[in-house]
Design an enzyme around this catalytic site. Structure first.
Site, PDB file in Angstrom:
ATOM      1  NE  ARG A 166      -4.172  -1.689   0.118  1.00 28.93           N
ATOM      2  CZ  ARG A 166      -4.278  -2.903  -0.166  1.00 28.93           C
ATOM      3  NH1 ARG A 166      -3.361  -3.679  -0.783  1.00 28.93           N
ATOM      4  NH2 ARG A 166      -5.485  -3.360   0.100  1.00 28.93           N
ATOM      5  CB  SER A 252      -8.768  -1.254   3.994  1.00 33.12           C
ATOM      6  OG  SER A 252      -8.878  -2.669   3.674  1.00 33.12           O
ATOM      7  CD  GLU A 347      -5.723   1.645   2.189  1.00 37.39           C
ATOM      8  OE1 GLU A 347      -5.836   2.159   1.126  1.00 37.39           O
ATOM      9  OE2 GLU A 347      -6.080   0.342   2.435  1.00 37.39           O
TER      10      GLU A 347
HETATM   11  N1  EPU Z   1     -10.340 -10.508  10.236  1.00 38.59           N
HETATM   12  C1  EPU Z   1     -10.880 -10.590  11.407  1.00 38.59           C
HETATM   13  N2  EPU Z   1     -12.064  -9.688  11.738  1.00 38.59           N
HETATM   14  C2  EPU Z   1     -12.375  -8.761  10.808  1.00 38.59           C
HETATM   15  C3  EPU Z   1     -11.611  -8.597   9.411  1.00 38.59           C
HETATM   16  C4  EPU Z   1     -10.482  -9.500   9.381  1.00 38.59           C
HETATM   17  O1  EPU Z   1     -10.578 -11.420  12.172  1.00 38.59           O
HETATM   18  O2  EPU Z   1     -13.232  -8.128  11.057  1.00 38.59           O
HETATM   19  C5  EPU Z   1      -9.184 -11.489   9.889  1.00 38.59           C
HETATM   20  C6  EPU Z   1      -9.718 -12.766   8.996  1.00 38.59           C
HETATM   21  O3  EPU Z   1     -10.294 -13.537   9.845  1.00 38.59           O
HETATM   22  C7  EPU Z   1      -8.622 -13.030   7.989  1.00 38.59           C
HETATM   23  C8  EPU Z   1      -7.715 -11.799   8.062  1.00 38.59           C
HETATM   24  O4  EPU Z   1      -8.203 -10.958   9.170  1.00 38.59           O
HETATM   25  O5  EPU Z   1      -8.133 -13.911   8.633  1.00 38.59           O
HETATM   26  C9  EPU Z   1      -7.701 -11.059   6.885  1.00 38.59           C
HETATM   27  O6  EPU Z   1      -8.898 -10.547   6.393  1.00 38.59           O
HETATM   28  P1  EPU Z   1      -9.108 -10.290   5.036  1.00 38.59           P
HETATM   29  O7  EPU Z   1      -8.735 -11.317   3.892  1.00 38.59           O
HETATM   30  O8  EPU Z   1     -10.473  -9.491   4.820  1.00 38.59           O
HETATM   31  O9  EPU Z   1      -8.040  -9.252   4.446  1.00 38.59           O
HETATM   32  P2  EPU Z   1      -7.543  -7.748   5.131  1.00 38.59           P
HETATM   33  O10 EPU Z   1      -6.235  -8.172   5.405  1.00 38.59           O
HETATM   34  O11 EPU Z   1      -8.478  -7.368   6.507  1.00 38.59           O
HETATM   35  C10 EPU Z   1      -6.804  -6.930   2.939  1.00 38.59           C
HETATM   36  C11 EPU Z   1      -6.797  -5.625   2.159  1.00 38.59           C
HETATM   37  C12 EPU Z   1      -8.388  -5.391   1.598  1.00 38.59           C
HETATM   38  C13 EPU Z   1      -8.516  -6.752   0.532  1.00 38.59           C
HETATM   39  C14 EPU Z   1      -8.114  -8.022   1.242  1.00 38.59           C
HETATM   40  C15 EPU Z   1      -8.154  -9.189   0.477  1.00 38.59           C
HETATM   41  C16 EPU Z   1      -5.312  -4.112   3.336  1.00 38.59           C
HETATM   42  C17 EPU Z   1      -5.485  -2.758   4.194  1.00 38.59           C
HETATM   43  N3  EPU Z   1      -6.666  -4.290   3.206  1.00 38.59           N
HETATM   44  O12 EPU Z   1      -7.676  -6.746   4.020  1.00 38.59           O
HETATM   45  O13 EPU Z   1      -8.279  -4.101   0.815  1.00 38.59           O
HETATM   46  O14 EPU Z   1      -9.422  -6.481  -0.126  1.00 38.59           O
HETATM   47  O15 EPU Z   1      -6.928  -7.859   2.046  1.00 38.59           O
HETATM   48  O16 EPU Z   1      -7.168  -9.480  -0.276  1.00 38.59           O
HETATM   49  O17 EPU Z   1      -4.401  -4.589   3.113  1.00 38.59           O
HETATM   50  C18 EPU Z   1      -8.864  -1.974   0.634  1.00 38.59           C
HETATM   51  O18 EPU Z   1      -7.590  -1.667   0.429  1.00 38.59           O
HETATM   52  O19 EPU Z   1      -9.670  -0.891   0.663  1.00 38.59           O
HETATM   53  C19 EPU Z   1      -9.157  -3.390   0.800  1.00 38.59           C
HETATM   54  C20 EPU Z   1     -10.534  -3.613   1.152  1.00 38.59           C
END
Ligand code: EPU
Length: 351
Positions: A166, A252, A347
């Site tokens: 990012r 995010s 972010e």
């Molecule tokens: N999780 C939780 N609780 C929550 C959310 C997530 O426990 O409320 C845990 C989930 O269980 C999972 C882990 O966190 O194991 C990762 O969650 P997720 O796959 O949803 O990905 P993220 O790291 O929360 C990132 C990006 C998203 C992107 C997703 C999918 C960032 C800041 N965000 O989210 O990007 O869609 O991966 O690849 O890196 C964006 O930038 O606007 C965005 C949505």
């Protein structure tokens, strides 16, 4: 005809948080020549300027007392094509997901995992958009930008963009200076590098196939059609992320923090379920997990709150001001720091 400049433009429909603020001046431009005309106009020359695409990564906390320029240059040129690859040059103002859709239809591979991400093509390199195991920097070859300091056009290679998680040169050395004009992408034809290993993506696709009476195991991985991957990504995203048309948000709100291996191991003793992914600088912990752990998931504060399916996303329930949303984000950051000793950072671009 150069972009017409209007006074006191409401920006509510031009930011996905749907925050109700005004720009002192506003214009929409369709080519770099129009952009240059506006920027060279003595009337606006010395005003602060803000370049926006779809306004999906911005939180306005006040009216903007300068010129807001919306980029709408939305061409797609095939600069090179052979049996195995294609190079596209794409105008910064094109909606990112329109580009993904176009590529999937044409059979151009490399960005299908980045389906349904809001924002424009020009915004994509700024934060090096990423999702489901793919990042923009996997496919970018060049970025052309206008330097607001000298009004010169420059073209830089992927390496010079200094892409990180990012992050890019556009958020650092060139912050506030570069207006991205177009982006060049190298994509695959025929055989693609299919990525299904992130999170639930493979299961999601397996379920889609099951519903159609097929089994994912009967299809060779590199023969999975791009549009099936796009469909799985869209279903997966929509199961967790709120739609902008229904609930104002900016995706995010926070970045996933990276901690040292020692800090991670220490935390893991307290929280045996602590998720974490190894990265170059240490261990990346999902901020969504952290925020949920601190009890914020689904909580409301006045007109805004934390989304109930993904704690990384802050939402506007209709009438929140940018300041209210910022205040909520500050409270969450302080609470996380106090409870877990981790400093998370926005972010979103807060203005
Ligand atoms: N999780 C939780 N609780 C929550 C959310 C997530 O426990 O409320 C845990 C989930 O269980 C999972 C882990 O966190 O194991 C990762 O969650 P997720 O796959 O949803 O990905 P993220 O790291 O929360 C990132 C990006 C998203 C992107 C997703 C999918 C960032 C800041 N965000 O989210 O990007 O869609 O991966 O690849 O890196 C964006 O930038 O606007 C965005 C949505």
């Amino acid at each position: 005809m150069s972009g017409v400049v209007v006074d006191r433009k409401p920006l509510k429909e031009l930011n996905t948080f749907r925050v109700n603020v005004f720009a002192k001046y506003f214009t929409e431009i369709y080519s770099k020549y129009e952009l240059l005309d506006v920027l060279k106009n003595p009337e606006y020359k010395d005003l602060p300027k803000l370049i926006i695409g779809e306004g999906s990564n911005i939180l306005f906390t006040k009216n903007f007392k300068g010129l807001v320029v919306k980029l709408s240059n939305n061409f797609i040129d095939e600069a090179y094509i052979d049996d195995k690859s294609v190079t596209l040059r794409v105008g910064a103002g094109l909606s990112w997901d329109e580009l993904v859709k176009h590529c999937v239809i044409k059979g151009y591979g490399g960005i299908e995992n980045l389906s349904d991400i809001p924002g424009t093509v020009g915004a994509a390199p700024v934060q090096n958009i990423g999702a489901y195991g793919a990042e923009l920097n996997d496919v970018v070859s060049y970025v052309e930008y206008l330097d607001l300091d000298d009004l010169e056009v420059h073209e830089i290679s992927r390496k010079k963009c200094k892409f990180g998680y990012r992050n890019s040169i556009f958020k650092n050395e060139l912050k506030g200076r570069a207006v991205i004009l177009n982006v060049e992408l190298d994509l695959t034809r025929g055989k693609h590098d299919i990525k299904l290993d992130y999170g639930n993506l493979r299961d999601r696709l397996a379920k889609i196939y099951e519903g159609e009476g097929k089994s994912i195991d009967d299809i060779k991985e590199d023969e999975i059609p791009l549009h099936d991957i796009r469909r799985a990504v869209i279903e997966e995203r929509r199961s967790k992320l709120p739609s902008y048309s229904e609930l104002g948000n900016g995706g995010s709100f926070f970045k996933n923090p990276v901690v040292s291996v020692e800090q991670y191991n220490e935390m893991k003793q307290k929280f045996p379920n602590l998720p974490g992914y190894e990265v170059e600088e240490g261990i990346k912990i999902p901020a969504g997990w952290i925020i949920e752990q601190c009890g914020w998931k689904g909580r409301k504060m006045g007109n805004c709150g934390v989304h109930d399916k993904q704690a990384l996303v802050l939402v506007n329930y209709g009438f929140a001001t940018g300041l209210e949303i910022k205040e909520l984000s500050d409270i969450i950051m302080d609470d996380v720091k106090r409870k877990l000793g981790i400093q998370i950072e926005p972010e979103i671009n807060i203005i």
